[in-house]
Design a protein around this motif. Sequence first.
Motif, PDB file in Angstrom:
ATOM      1  N   GLY A  81       0.314   4.344  -2.648  1.00  0.00           N
ATOM      2  CA  GLY A  81      -0.178   3.185  -3.369  1.00  0.00           C
ATOM      3  C   GLY A  81      -1.489   2.659  -2.820  1.00  0.00           C
ATOM      4  N   MET A  82      -1.853   3.109  -1.642  1.00  0.00           N
ATOM      5  CA  MET A  82      -3.093   2.671  -0.990  1.00  0.00           C
ATOM      6  C   MET A  82      -4.062   3.832  -0.783  1.00  0.00           C
ATOM      7  SD  MET A  82      -2.886  -0.585  -0.616  1.00  0.00           S
ATOM      8  CE  MET A  82      -4.313  -0.787   0.429  1.00  0.00           C
ATOM      9  N   GLU A  83      -4.022   4.797  -1.690  1.00  0.00           N
ATOM     10  CA  GLU A  83      -4.911   5.947  -1.583  1.00  0.00           C
ATOM     11  C   GLU A  83      -6.301   5.581  -2.101  1.00  0.00           C
ATOM     12  OE1 GLU A  83      -1.965   6.041  -3.310  1.00  0.00           O
ATOM     13  OE2 GLU A  83      -0.726   7.543  -2.337  1.00  0.00           O
ATOM     14  N   TYR A  84      -7.309   5.878  -1.308  1.00  0.00           N
ATOM     15  CA  TYR A  84      -8.705   5.646  -1.675  1.00  0.00           C
ATOM     16  C   TYR A  84      -9.502   6.893  -1.354  1.00  0.00           C
ATOM     17  CZ  TYR A  84      -7.350   0.749  -1.867  1.00  0.00           C
ATOM     18  OH  TYR A  84      -6.723  -0.425  -2.167  1.00  0.00           O
ATOM     19  N   GLY A  85      -9.497   7.851  -2.261  1.00  0.00           N
ATOM     20  CA  GLY A  85     -10.213   9.097  -2.023  1.00  0.00           C
ATOM     21  C   GLY A  85      -9.724   9.769  -0.760  1.00  0.00           C
ATOM     22  N   GLN A  86     -10.637  10.053   0.151  1.00  0.00           N
ATOM     23  CA  GLN A  86     -10.283  10.718   1.404  1.00  0.00           C
ATOM     24  C   GLN A  86      -9.984   9.740   2.529  1.00  0.00           C
ATOM     25  OE1 GLN A  86      -9.803  14.005   1.558  1.00  0.00           O
ATOM     26  NE2 GLN A  86     -10.294  14.090  -0.618  1.00  0.00           N
ATOM     27  N   GLN A  87     -10.095   8.441   2.267  1.00  0.00           N
ATOM     28  CA  GLN A  87      -9.858   7.446   3.313  1.00  0.00           C
ATOM     29  C   GLN A  87      -8.374   7.409   3.673  1.00  0.00           C
ATOM     30  OE1 GLN A  87     -11.309   3.612   2.200  1.00  0.00           O
ATOM     31  NE2 GLN A  87     -13.408   4.313   1.951  1.00  0.00           N
ATOM     32  N   SER A  88      -8.116   7.466   4.951  1.00  0.00           N
ATOM     33  CA  SER A  88      -6.744   7.412   5.443  1.00  0.00           C
ATOM     34  C   SER A  88      -6.767   6.937   6.885  1.00  0.00           C
ATOM     35  CB  SER A  88      -6.095   8.795   5.354  1.00  0.00           C
ATOM     36  OG  SER A  88      -4.744   8.718   5.697  1.00  0.00           O
ATOM     37  N   GLU A  89      -5.740   6.217   7.247  1.00  0.00           N
ATOM     38  CA  GLU A  89      -5.611   5.786   8.637  1.00  0.00           C
ATOM     39  C   GLU A  89      -4.185   6.064   9.097  1.00  0.00           C
ATOM     40  OE1 GLU A  89      -5.348   1.315   9.174  1.00  0.00           O
ATOM     41  OE2 GLU A  89      -5.957   1.402   7.066  1.00  0.00           O
ATOM     42  N   PRO A  90      -4.004   6.338  10.366  1.00  0.00           N
ATOM     43  CA  PRO A  90      -2.641   6.546  10.865  1.00  0.00           C
ATOM     44  C   PRO A  90      -1.838   5.253  10.735  1.00  0.00           C
ATOM     45  CG  PRO A  90      -4.277   7.001  12.587  1.00  0.00           C
ATOM     46  CD  PRO A  90      -5.005   6.451  11.416  1.00  0.00           C
ATOM     47  N   TYR A  91      -0.561   5.408  10.428  1.00  0.00           N
ATOM     48  CA  TYR A  91       0.320   4.243  10.344  1.00  0.00           C
ATOM     49  C   TYR A  91       1.743   4.652  10.690  1.00  0.00           C
ATOM     50  CZ  TYR A  91       1.758   5.984   5.723  1.00  0.00           C
ATOM     51  OH  TYR A  91       2.235   6.755   4.696  1.00  0.00           O
ATOM     52  N   ASN A  92       2.531   3.648  11.052  1.00  0.00           N
ATOM     53  CA  ASN A  92       3.936   3.857  11.381  1.00  0.00           C
ATOM     54  C   ASN A  92       4.834   3.225  10.334  1.00  0.00           C
ATOM     55  OD1 ASN A  92       3.364   5.137  13.845  1.00  0.00           O
ATOM     56  ND2 ASN A  92       3.307   3.198  14.935  1.00  0.00           N
ATOM     57  N   VAL A  93       5.972   3.836  10.122  1.00  0.00           N
ATOM     58  CA  VAL A  93       7.073   3.217   9.399  1.00  0.00           C
ATOM     59  C   VAL A  93       7.976   2.671  10.499  1.00  0.00           C
ATOM     60  CG1 VAL A  93       9.033   3.573   7.846  1.00  0.00           C
ATOM     61  CG2 VAL A  93       6.878   4.834   7.472  1.00  0.00           C
ATOM     62  N   VAL A  94       8.257   1.381  10.431  1.00  0.00           N
ATOM     63  CA  VAL A  94       8.999   0.698  11.482  1.00  0.00           C
ATOM     64  C   VAL A  94      10.412   0.376  10.991  1.00  0.00           C
ATOM     65  CG1 VAL A  94       9.038  -1.356  12.960  1.00  0.00           C
ATOM     66  CG2 VAL A  94       6.857  -0.313  12.317  1.00  0.00           C
ATOM     67  N   ALA A  95      11.412   0.714  11.802  1.00  0.00           N
ATOM     68  CA  ALA A  95      12.798   0.321  11.517  1.00  0.00           C
ATOM     69  C   ALA A  95      13.020  -1.036  12.162  1.00  0.00           C
ATOM     70  CB  ALA A  95      13.768   1.351  12.083  1.00  0.00           C
ATOM     71  N   PHE A  96      13.746  -1.910  11.450  1.00  0.00           N
ATOM     72  CA  PHE A  96      14.057  -3.220  12.022  1.00  0.00           C
ATOM     73  C   PHE A  96      15.532  -3.533  11.804  1.00  0.00           C
ATOM     74  CE2 PHE A  96      12.519  -3.866   7.737  1.00  0.00           C
ATOM     75  CZ  PHE A  96      13.349  -4.837   7.183  1.00  0.00           C
ATOM     76  N   ASP A  97      16.074  -4.316  12.745  1.00  0.00           N
ATOM     77  CA  ASP A  97      17.492  -4.685  12.638  1.00  0.00           C
ATOM     78  C   ASP A  97      17.628  -6.186  12.419  1.00  0.00           C
ATOM     79  OD1 ASP A  97      17.307  -5.940  15.168  1.00  0.00           O
ATOM     80  OD2 ASP A  97      18.005  -4.153  16.202  1.00  0.00           O
TER      81      ASP A  97
END
Length: 145
Positions: A118-134
Amino acid sequence: MNRFWKTLFGAALFVPSLAAANAINVYKTATCGCCAEWVRHMDQAGFEMEVHEVERSGLLERKRALRVQQRLSSCHTATVSGYVVEGHVPAVDVRRLLAERPPIAGIAVPGMPAGSPGMEYGQQSEPYNVVAFDEAGGLQVFARH
């Protein structure tokens, strides 16, 4: 049609589809385009999407009710099979969540990182984490992208 196929076909009518078993309720504002793109990403991955367009105040109330910490917040909030899915979480990680069923409240992609679904902008990309929370506020990395 022989009896085997009739029985198999008849049984298939009563087995819930994968999409129905993985129905996702998503809460978003009507004006958010990246949320709509995330919904499309999840729909294309085979999830049944039920979209609830709410005012910003309603979205914030939904986040509070689901105990989504502000530091995990993004532009939309979803629920699936008793879990919270906050933000631009990839479908592959939601599938893993549903397959493993860990004892957590949910998973989140805080903010709106470039390159996430949903946040795709051509070739732009940054590393990100999926975080689990309790429920107690504990956090751990669920996936890295």
